[in-house]
Design an enzyme around this catalytic site. Structure first.
Site, short mmCIF file in Angstrom:
data_model
loop_
_atom_site.label_atom_id
_atom_site.label_comp_id
_atom_site.label_asym_id
_atom_site.label_seq_id
_atom_site.Cartn_x
_atom_site.Cartn_y
_atom_site.Cartn_z
N GLY A 141 0.88 -1.24 -0.07
CA GLY A 141 0.02 0.05 -0.02
C GLY A 141 0.90 1.24 -0.27
O GLY A 141 2.03 0.96 -0.48
N ARG A 142 0.42 2.30 0.53
CA ARG A 142 0.83 3.47 0.34
C ARG A 142 2.35 3.58 1.16
O ARG A 142 3.54 3.98 0.82
CB ARG A 142 0.08 4.92 1.11
CG ARG A 142 -1.03 5.18 0.39
CD ARG A 142 -1.65 6.50 0.86
NE ARG A 142 -2.86 6.78 0.36
CZ ARG A 142 -3.97 5.92 0.52
NH1 ARG A 142 -4.09 5.24 1.53
NH2 ARG A 142 -5.13 6.53 -0.02
N ILE A 143 2.41 3.02 2.54
CA ILE A 143 3.42 2.94 3.21
C ILE A 143 4.44 2.10 2.83
O ILE A 143 5.75 2.23 2.87
CB ILE A 143 3.14 2.96 4.66
CG1 ILE A 143 2.05 3.97 5.27
CG2 ILE A 143 4.18 2.82 5.68
CD1 ILE A 143 1.49 3.91 6.65
N ARG A 188 -1.54 -8.61 -1.92
CA ARG A 188 -3.02 -9.11 -2.22
C ARG A 188 -3.28 -8.88 -3.56
O ARG A 188 -3.63 -9.80 -4.26
CB ARG A 188 -4.06 -8.82 -1.31
CG ARG A 188 -3.87 -9.19 0.07
CD ARG A 188 -5.38 -9.06 0.95
NE ARG A 188 -6.17 -7.97 0.38
CZ ARG A 188 -7.29 -7.83 1.00
NH1 ARG A 188 -7.82 -8.50 1.65
NH2 ARG A 188 -7.97 -6.85 0.41
N THR A 218 6.15 -1.71 11.61
CA THR A 218 5.48 -0.50 11.76
C THR A 218 4.11 -0.52 11.52
O THR A 218 3.58 0.40 11.12
CB THR A 218 6.32 0.66 10.91
OG1 THR A 218 6.04 0.30 9.45
CG2 THR A 218 7.77 0.86 11.40
N ARG A 270 0.81 -3.26 12.50
CA ARG A 270 0.17 -3.40 13.62
C ARG A 270 0.75 -4.51 14.38
O ARG A 270 1.18 -5.66 13.74
CB ARG A 270 -1.23 -3.86 13.38
CG ARG A 270 -2.20 -2.48 13.29
CD ARG A 270 -2.31 -1.57 14.50
NE ARG A 270 -3.17 -0.40 14.24
CZ ARG A 270 -2.73 0.77 13.75
NH1 ARG A 270 -1.40 0.87 13.82
NH2 ARG A 270 -3.55 1.69 13.61
N GLU A 311 -0.41 -2.98 23.26
CA GLU A 311 0.02 -1.80 23.62
C GLU A 311 -0.49 -1.21 24.70
O GLU A 311 -2.01 -1.36 24.80
CB GLU A 311 -0.12 -1.05 22.51
CG GLU A 311 0.95 -1.33 21.38
CD GLU A 311 0.70 -0.53 19.98
OE1 GLU A 311 0.05 0.65 19.90
OE2 GLU A 311 1.27 -0.86 19.04
N HIS A 348 5.24 3.02 19.29
CA HIS A 348 4.34 3.43 18.30
C HIS A 348 4.21 4.79 17.70
O HIS A 348 3.35 5.79 18.15
CB HIS A 348 2.91 3.20 18.91
CG HIS A 348 1.85 2.79 17.56
ND1 HIS A 348 0.78 2.00 17.89
CD2 HIS A 348 1.76 3.56 16.40
CE1 HIS A 348 -0.02 2.21 16.50
NE2 HIS A 348 0.70 2.94 15.80
N GLY A 387 5.31 5.93 14.37
CA GLY A 387 5.71 6.02 12.82
C GLY A 387 5.21 7.32 12.40
O GLY A 387 5.72 7.83 11.53
C1 DGY Z 1 -2.17 5.00 12.31
O1 DGY Z 1 -2.22 6.08 11.88
O2 DGY Z 1 -2.68 4.07 11.91
C2 DGY Z 1 -1.22 4.95 13.40
O3 DGY Z 1 -0.60 3.80 13.58
C3 DGY Z 1 -1.95 5.39 14.63
O4 DGY Z 1 -3.25 4.88 14.85
#
Ligand code: DGY
Length: 328
Positions: A159-161, A182, A241, A243, A272, A290, A292
């Site tokens: 995806g984007r990230i 996918r 980074t 979940r 978390e 957390h 990112g």
């Molecule tokens: C996101 O934007 O999904 C970060 O992990 C914070 O929820």
């Protein structure tokens, strides 16, 4: 207070500048002490607000929507990931859900590379040693890490990230990119990255770095389990980074202890803010809280993105970032 203004409840503090923008048009309830809402607090907010703005720390499960007194019509999440919201249950109550995609892509990819570099180059160990006053000076065999430039990165979730991370790895560090996704990745993107699309097994067995960028869904829960960790190379480094629950943390600790893999860089965790105890004791693991998307610029942009969604909703326009439940 103007009673005609829609009531918007923020479950956590937002950057002050964005809280002010929101207060221009809405009756905003701010969580002054920034303590996460209890289940009771969330239930109350759903009953008393027109819009609820949760974050990843709020679990909005189906039971909360199964309440005839729910008044909320829009859930404008502060964050791109929405696995903490039961979107099907919300939709069933005619509640729209939005998120904040796009604006956090670059900073999250930056942090992914930070973790990758820190883990490969043992930066956490070095910093701890120096701060503890234990550094005895330069020597040829001191804290030798592993080279990053020119290695192979396997990206799970394009995806984007995931793609922003792939760009940094390829253009910045000359890395070979393997993608597991996918759906089909556009040909021009594949060409730009010189990337290879492959199945999960092949990615795991060939990558020097495996970076996770898929959403958390029932299908991706513990995607990286004992079997898949053992399929990785003994020197390979896992970066997460995305979940926490995409990785079976207990299996990860075993894999690290048994040297089935070389290290891990984690920004997210299964429970978390608790961190699986075994992880804390392992030097080859870099652990971040957390963060990112945690830059001033991005958190402001995320807030403004949520504001845009709320404004669109009350202007009877489709909110730009409406989400639907992720299909299995
Ligand atoms: C996101 O934007 O999904 C970060 O992990 C914070 O929820």
């Amino acid at each position: 207070m103007n009673s005609h203004r829609p009531r918007v409840v923020l479950t956590r503090r937002w950057p002050a500048a964005v809280e002010s923008v929101l207060a221009e048009d809405f009756d905003v309830s701010i969580n002054e002490h920034d303590i996460p809402f209890s289940e009771h607090g969330l239930r109350d907010a759903l009953r008393s607000a027109d819009v609820l703005c949760p974050t990843v720390t709020d679990s909005l499960d189906a039971s909360l929507f199964d309440d005839p007194a729910v008044r909320v019509k829009l859930i404008a999440n502060f964050g791109v990931g929405f696995n903490h919201i039961d979107v099907v249950a919300a939709t069933g109550r005619d509640i729209l859900v939005t998120n904040t995609p796009g604006v956090l892509t670059e900073c999250t990819a930056d942090l992914t590379m930070t973790l990758l570099l820190m883990t490969a180059r043992r930066a956490g160990e070095g910093e701890r040693e120096l701060r503890a006053g234990e550094w005895s000076g330069w020597r040829p065999t001191h804290l030798l890490g592993t080279r990053v430039t020119g290695k192979t990165i396997g990206i799970i979730g394009a995806g984007r990230i995931g793609l922003a991370t792939a760009r940094r790895a390829h253009h910045g560090f000359g890395m070979k990119v393997m993608l597991y996704n996918r759906s089909k990745v556009a040909a021009d993107v594949m060409a730009e990255l010189g990337a290879e699309c492959c199945d999960l097994e092949s990615l795991l067995s060939r990558a020097d770095f495996v970076s996770l960028h898929c959403p958390s869904t029932p299908e991706t829960r513990h995607l990286i389990n004992a079997e898949r960790l053992s399929a990785m190379q003994p020197h390979a480094i896992l970066i997460n980074t995305a979940r926490g629950d995409v990785v079976d943390e207990s299996a990860l600790v075993e894999a690290l202890k048994n040297r089935a893999i070389g290290g891990a860089g984690l920004d997210v965790f299964e429970r978390e803010p608790q961190v699986f105890r075994g992880l804390m004791a392992l030097p080859k693991v870099v652990l971040l809280p957390h963060m990112g998307s945690g830059t001033e610029e991005t958190r402001v942009a995320m807030g403004l993105c949520a504001v845009d969604n709320i404004r669109a909703f009350f202007a009877s326009r489709p909110p730009p970032d409406r989400v639907d439940a992720i299909q299995p």
